[in-house]
Write a protein that holds these residues in place. Structure first.
Motif, PDB file in Angstrom:
ATOM      1  N   VAL A 219       0.832  -1.202   0.000  1.00 50.13           N
ATOM      2  CA  VAL A 219       0.000   0.000   0.000  1.00 50.13           C
ATOM      3  C   VAL A 219       0.870   1.257   0.000  1.00 50.13           C
ATOM      4  O   VAL A 219       0.618   2.220  -0.724  1.00 50.13           O
ATOM      5  N   LEU A 220       1.924   1.245   0.814  1.00 48.58           N
ATOM      6  CA  LEU A 220       2.825   2.392   0.898  1.00 48.58           C
ATOM      7  C   LEU A 220       3.504   2.662  -0.440  1.00 48.58           C
ATOM      8  O   LEU A 220       3.558   3.809  -0.908  1.00 48.58           O
ATOM      9  N   VAL A 221       4.009   1.598  -1.067  1.00 52.69           N
ATOM     10  CA  VAL A 221       4.706   1.754  -2.351  1.00 52.69           C
ATOM     11  C   VAL A 221       3.747   2.277  -3.416  1.00 52.69           C
ATOM     12  O   VAL A 221       4.077   3.202  -4.167  1.00 52.69           O
ATOM     13  N   GLU A 222       2.554   1.703  -3.489  1.00 52.98           N
ATOM     14  CA  GLU A 222       1.587   2.125  -4.495  1.00 52.98           C
ATOM     15  C   GLU A 222       1.110   3.546  -4.233  1.00 52.98           C
ATOM     16  O   GLU A 222       0.953   4.351  -5.150  1.00 52.98           O
TER      17      GLU A 222
ATOM     18  N   LEU B 146       9.059   5.921  14.016  1.00 53.11           N
ATOM     19  CA  LEU B 146       8.897   6.706  15.243  1.00 53.11           C
ATOM     20  C   LEU B 146       7.497   6.517  15.818  1.00 53.11           C
ATOM     21  O   LEU B 146       7.313   6.469  17.035  1.00 53.11           O
ATOM     22  N   TYR B 147       6.510   6.401  14.928  1.00 50.32           N
ATOM     23  CA  TYR B 147       5.125   6.271  15.372  1.00 50.32           C
ATOM     24  C   TYR B 147       4.829   4.892  15.950  1.00 50.32           C
ATOM     25  O   TYR B 147       4.134   4.754  16.958  1.00 50.32           O
ATOM     26  N   ALA B 148       5.376   3.860  15.330  1.00 51.19           N
ATOM     27  CA  ALA B 148       4.956   2.492  15.638  1.00 51.19           C
ATOM     28  C   ALA B 148       5.476   1.975  16.971  1.00 51.19           C
ATOM     29  O   ALA B 148       4.793   1.211  17.657  1.00 51.19           O
ATOM     30  N   GLY B 149       6.686   2.360  17.343  1.00 52.75           N
ATOM     31  CA  GLY B 149       7.273   1.759  18.542  1.00 52.75           C
ATOM     32  C   GLY B 149       7.534   0.288  18.306  1.00 52.75           C
ATOM     33  O   GLY B 149       8.231  -0.086  17.370  1.00 52.75           O
TER      34      GLY B 149
ATOM     35  N   ILE C  37       3.055  -2.248  11.788  1.00 51.02           N
ATOM     36  CA  ILE C  37       2.259  -1.323  10.989  1.00 51.02           C
ATOM     37  C   ILE C  37       1.362  -2.113  10.042  1.00 51.02           C
ATOM     38  O   ILE C  37       1.808  -3.044   9.362  1.00 51.02           O
ATOM     39  N   SER C  38       0.087  -1.727   9.982  1.00 53.55           N
ATOM     40  CA  SER C  38      -0.874  -2.389   9.103  1.00 53.55           C
ATOM     41  C   SER C  38      -1.249  -1.464   7.946  1.00 53.55           C
ATOM     42  O   SER C  38      -0.890  -0.285   7.918  1.00 53.55           O
ATOM     43  N   ALA C  39      -2.019  -2.008   7.004  1.00 53.66           N
ATOM     44  CA  ALA C  39      -2.471  -1.203   5.863  1.00 53.66           C
ATOM     45  C   ALA C  39      -3.366  -0.064   6.322  1.00 53.66           C
ATOM     46  O   ALA C  39      -3.356   1.027   5.737  1.00 53.66           O
ATOM     47  N   ASP C  40      -4.149  -0.291   7.381  1.00 55.04           N
ATOM     48  CA  ASP C  40      -5.011   0.769   7.910  1.00 55.04           C
ATOM     49  C   ASP C  40      -4.174   1.932   8.446  1.00 55.04           C
ATOM     50  O   ASP C  40      -4.552   3.098   8.308  1.00 55.04           O
ATOM     51  N   ASP C  41      -3.034   1.617   9.072  1.00 49.40           N
ATOM     52  CA  ASP C  41      -2.147   2.674   9.568  1.00 49.40           C
ATOM     53  C   ASP C  41      -1.639   3.527   8.408  1.00 49.40           C
ATOM     54  O   ASP C  41      -1.566   4.755   8.510  1.00 49.40           O
TER      55      ASP C  41
ATOM     56  N   LEU D  13      -2.019   7.562   8.068  1.00 44.53           N
ATOM     57  CA  LEU D  13      -0.841   8.353   8.408  1.00 44.53           C
ATOM     58  C   LEU D  13      -0.070   8.901   7.221  1.00 44.53           C
ATOM     59  O   LEU D  13       0.625   9.904   7.346  1.00 44.53           O
ATOM     60  N   VAL D  14      -0.151   8.239   6.067  1.00 46.17           N
ATOM     61  CA  VAL D  14       0.692   8.634   4.938  1.00 46.17           C
ATOM     62  C   VAL D  14      -0.067   9.590   4.029  1.00 46.17           C
ATOM     63  O   VAL D  14      -1.172   9.281   3.596  1.00 46.17           O
ATOM     64  N   PRO D  15       0.512  10.762   3.717  1.00 48.02           N
ATOM     65  CA  PRO D  15      -0.143  11.698   2.803  1.00 48.02           C
ATOM     66  C   PRO D  15      -0.428  11.034   1.458  1.00 48.02           C
ATOM     67  O   PRO D  15       0.362  10.265   0.949  1.00 48.02           O
ATOM     68  N   ASP D  16      -1.606  11.343   0.903  1.00 50.40           N
ATOM     69  CA  ASP D  16      -2.025  10.820  -0.409  1.00 50.40           C
ATOM     70  C   ASP D  16      -2.311   9.330  -0.384  1.00 50.40           C
ATOM     71  O   ASP D  16      -2.511   8.728  -1.435  1.00 50.40           O
ATOM     72  N   ALA D  17      -2.334   8.715   0.813  1.00 52.53           N
ATOM     73  CA  ALA D  17      -2.547   7.271   0.860  1.00 52.53           C
ATOM     74  C   ALA D  17      -4.019   6.884   0.911  1.00 52.53           C
ATOM     75  O   ALA D  17      -4.334   5.711   0.922  1.00 52.53           O
ATOM     76  N   ARG D  18      -4.913   7.868   0.935  1.00 50.81           N
ATOM     77  CA  ARG D  18      -6.329   7.509   0.966  1.00 50.81           C
ATOM     78  C   ARG D  18      -6.720   6.690  -0.257  1.00 50.81           C
ATOM     79  O   ARG D  18      -7.560   5.796  -0.188  1.00 50.81           O
ATOM     80  N   ALA D  19      -6.066   6.978  -1.380  1.00 56.86           N
ATOM     81  CA  ALA D  19      -6.389   6.238  -2.602  1.00 56.86           C
ATOM     82  C   ALA D  19      -6.049   4.762  -2.480  1.00 56.86           C
ATOM     83  O   ALA D  19      -6.540   3.933  -3.240  1.00 56.86           O
ATOM     84  N   THR D  20      -5.215   4.410  -1.509  1.00 58.79           N
ATOM     85  CA  THR D  20      -4.831   3.019  -1.362  1.00 58.79           C
ATOM     86  C   THR D  20      -5.958   2.164  -0.788  1.00 58.79           C
ATOM     87  O   THR D  20      -5.830   0.954  -0.727  1.00 58.79           O
TER      88      THR D  20
END
Length: 346
Positions: free
Chosen positions: A179-182, A200-203, A207-211, A215-222
């Motif tokens: 998801v992050l790459v796409e 830094l966020y995860a500790g 990290i899941s696809a929902d995260d 959290l990632v800009p422009d990732a709503r399209a994923t």
């Protein structure tokens, strides 16, 4: 980079291409090879190339070894009729036709201890930029050391993303990395930044696809890719929830249908080839020249396992019907997609 660590740098190097991640790594390695006060930067959009060469020839009283970093190297190209008019649309070009000869003359007898690094990042290697890129390469043909900085392919960006996550101590699900790459268009420079923030966020948690979507800009399209996965599992409730999310976020639903079509066509090809595992799926498509990494092959195999051949054929027909529905004069995209999902997950 290896030569920079050994302090065996050439008198001049051209960094050619738009890829920012490797360029940053190269620059960091070269800067580390010089003292802080021994680095000078020029912009050829503001300073003539001849003036940069004059500075390179000058002996410094304070540093025997110097790095001269030159940005906007394309600006040194001379204007030449119609070609230059096209180039000017991308920015100011307008160097002297004699500048290339000045550079070539300097490189015949370069100043010992001085390294010139030229950045030419404006043009790509393919498409309409190729001719312009060739002009840049020809102008700097006196430089023997040229580093081509081509954009990463999707599978290359994913492999580098895995490496970055390991180095950052980040636990991330394979689907989340996809998801992050796409989401970031396989731009490894942006992927590297987001992995640093996610670490830094995860500790200590994974990290899941929902995260990624949150959290990632422009990732709503994923969310589109999550929808593909939900349908592959034949999870009707989750698929409808994701469709609701896509609609509320204003995502272009025909794009979602395109990704679904790709998923089912790959699953149909895998079934017709008699593939029996995710590993076989990956090997089969790789031999065909189709980029296929582990988690992507898992998604295709999951769809093969969930849908029989008649069901896959039916899915392709439903996708075709939905595509025609979305092309109607006044379609309600959400209604068309809801009907498609209800039939497909029945």
């Amino acid at each position: 980079m290896a030569r920079a660590k050994k302090r065996e740098l050439p008198p001049a190097v051209l960094l050619l291409g738009p890829e920012a991640y490797e360029r940053r790594r190269i620059k960091e390695a070269m800067l580390a090879a010089f003292a802080g006060g021994a680095v000078t930067q020029f912009d050829l959009a503001e300073t003539p190339l001849a003036a940069v060469i004059d500075d390179a020839r000058a002996l410094s009283l304070f540093a025997s070894e110097r790095l001269i970093w030159v940005v906007n190297a394309e600006a040194a190209l001379p204007k030449t009729g119609k070609a230059s008019e096209d180039d000017d649309a991308d920015g100011e070009l307008g160097g002297s036709s004699g500048d290339a000869a000045v550079l070539a003359g300097y490189l015949k007898d370069p100043t010992p201890g001085v390294v010139l690094a030229f950045e030419a990042i404006r043009f790509d290697f393919e498409g309409e930029d190729k001719r312009k890129q060739d002009r840049v390469r020809k102008f700097y043909s006196a430089l023997r050391d040229v580093v081509e900085l081509r954009c990463f392919a999707v599978h290359e960006a994913r492999a580098e993303g895995e490496s970055l996550a390991r180095r950052a101590g980040l636990a991330i699900q394979p689907e989340a990395l996809d998801v992050l790459v796409e989401a970031l268009g396989a731009d490894i420079a942006r992927i590297a930044v987001e992995i640093e923030k996610l670490a830094l966020y995860a500790g200590n948690r994974t990290i899941s696809a929902d995260d990624i979507a949150e959290l990632v800009p422009d990732a709503r399209a994923t969310t589109i890719f999550a929808l593909v996965n939900a349908i592959g599992r034949r999870d009707r409730m989750r698929a409808l929830e994701l469709l609701d999310t896509l609609t509320s976020e204003g995502i272009y639903l025909p794009l979602a249908l395109t990704f679904l079509s790709t998923q089912f066509r790959m699953a149909m090809a895998a079934r017709e080839a008699g593939l029996k595992s995710s590993q076989q799926v990956q090997a089969h498509f790789t031999r065909m020249g189709v980029p296929m990494w582990g988690s992507r092959s898992d998604q295709v195999w999951q769809t093969v396992a969930k849908f029989s051949k008649p069901q896959l054929e039916r899915a392709m027909k439903l996708i075709s019907e939905a595509d025609r529905g979305l092309r109607d004069a006044r379609p309600d995209d959400r209604v068309v997609m809801e009907q498609f999902l209800l039939k497909l997950t029945a």
